[in-house]
Scaffold this active site. Structure first.
Site, PDB file in Angstrom:
ATOM      1  N   ASP A   8       0.545  -1.146  -0.115  1.00  0.00           N
ATOM      2  CA  ASP A   8      -0.224   0.262   0.104  1.00  0.00           C
ATOM      3  C   ASP A   8       0.787   1.056   0.029  1.00  0.00           C
ATOM      4  OD1 ASP A   8      -2.489   1.611   0.437  1.00  0.00           O
ATOM      5  OD2 ASP A   8      -1.957   1.986   2.655  1.00  0.00           O
ATOM      6  N   ASP A  10      -0.323   5.096   0.942  1.00  0.00           N
ATOM      7  CA  ASP A  10      -0.650   5.671   2.057  1.00  0.00           C
ATOM      8  C   ASP A  10      -0.815   5.206   2.908  1.00  0.00           C
ATOM      9  OD1 ASP A  10      -1.245   8.320   0.504  1.00  0.00           O
ATOM     10  OD2 ASP A  10      -2.124   7.157  -0.409  1.00  0.00           O
ATOM     11  N   LYS A 152      -8.358  -5.088  -3.943  1.00  0.00           N
ATOM     12  CA  LYS A 152      -6.690  -4.851  -4.897  1.00  0.00           C
ATOM     13  C   LYS A 152      -6.272  -7.135  -4.195  1.00  0.00           C
ATOM     14  CE  LYS A 152      -4.840  -0.986  -1.416  1.00  0.00           C
ATOM     15  NZ  LYS A 152      -4.626  -0.369  -0.668  1.00  0.00           N
ATOM     16  N   ASP A 175      -2.810  -0.879   5.983  1.00  0.00           N
ATOM     17  CA  ASP A 175      -2.778   0.178   7.142  1.00  0.00           C
ATOM     18  C   ASP A 175      -4.687   0.278   6.951  1.00  0.00           C
ATOM     19  OD1 ASP A 175      -2.968   2.437   5.016  1.00  0.00           O
ATOM     20  OD2 ASP A 175      -2.924   3.647   6.515  1.00  0.00           O
ATOM     21  N   ASP A 179      -7.051  -3.056   2.515  1.00  0.00           N
ATOM     22  CA  ASP A 179      -5.862  -3.781   2.357  1.00  0.00           C
ATOM     23  C   ASP A 179      -6.385  -5.200   2.484  1.00  0.00           C
ATOM     24  OD1 ASP A 179      -4.087  -2.531   1.254  1.00  0.00           O
ATOM     25  OD2 ASP A 179      -3.930  -1.064   3.328  1.00  0.00           O
TER      26      ASP A 179
END
EC number: 3.1.3.18
Length: 227
Positions: A8, A10, A152, A175, A179
């Site tokens: 990831d 951000d 994802k 995070d 995810d």
């Protein structure tokens, strides 16, 4: 040999202030395995980051809506329904929160992102009324209105197929709730300490450090394992 990575951006490769951590440019260019940049941001962002890292443009953008690997781009999401939801949200007085010059969505192809200042309750109400084809995902940085079933994790499966690598060979770091699907298919998953509850619950390991501090620690451990 180090494992392939699904990272990831951000909250994972950044500082607490949202800036890209400089250690990204120290640790990732020479990582001797595929690195997949998997983000909720629009397609140009991870492509640009891959370019400046000097790595292959192997990216999952828009929460799985766009996947690029081996020079081929696949559009896996459909923006029509998400855009209709946001239009209905506007008609009921909602404000996406980006102002007149919305560069957050300017290059977005399969979903719509709204500011965290937007009326979440109204947005979710409008999305629910649209039926089961659309969902709202809170990444901690924006509300993403996207096609149900696009994720994802599915993007990582597609990347793995193209590269001849099983998704269970990847190590994933993230995070946020977007995810969780990556964690579900990766062989090993880590949530950084600033992760939300969904990511923490889904990860194999929650590390002690936050943001890039946590990610850098995982990468160091992975390197040590292979020495």
């Amino acid at each position: 040999m180090v494992p392939p990575l699904a990272l990831d951006i951000d909250g994972t490769l950044t500082t607490a202030s949202g800036r890209l951590d400089a250690r990204v440019f120290e640790l990732l260019p020479d990582w001797d395995a595929p690195v997949v940049l998997a983000t909720g941001k629009a397609f140009p962002y991870p492509v640009a980051l891959a370019h400046f890292l000097g790595r292959a443009e192997t990216v999952i953008a828009e929460n799985g809506g766009v996947v690029h690997v081996d020079g081929e781009t696949a559009i896996l999401g459909d923006a029509e329904a998400p855009r209709a939801v946001v239009e209905a949200f506007r008609e009921r007085g909602g404000d996406p929160g980006w102002g007149a010059r919305d560069t957050v969505n300017r290059w977005r192809e399969t979903e719509v992102a709204l500011s965290l200042d937007a009326d979440e309750a109204l947005l979710r109400e409008v999305a629910a009324a649209a039926g089961g084809d659309v969902e709202v995902v809170d990444t901690g940085y924006a509300y993403h209105v996207k096609s149900t079933g696009v994720s994802k994790g599915r993007g990582l499966e597609r990347v793995g197929d193209a590269l001849g690598i099983g998704p269970d060979e990847f190590v994933a770091i993230g995070d946020s709730e977007n995810d969780v699907s990556t964690f579900a298919v990766a062989g090993e998953s880590y949530a950084v300490a600033n992760a939300d509850g969904a990511a923490r619950e889904a990860a194999d390991i929650v590390v002690a450090d936050s943001y890039m501090d946590g990610t850098a620690g995982v990468l160091a451990d992975l390197r040590t394992r292979t020495e």
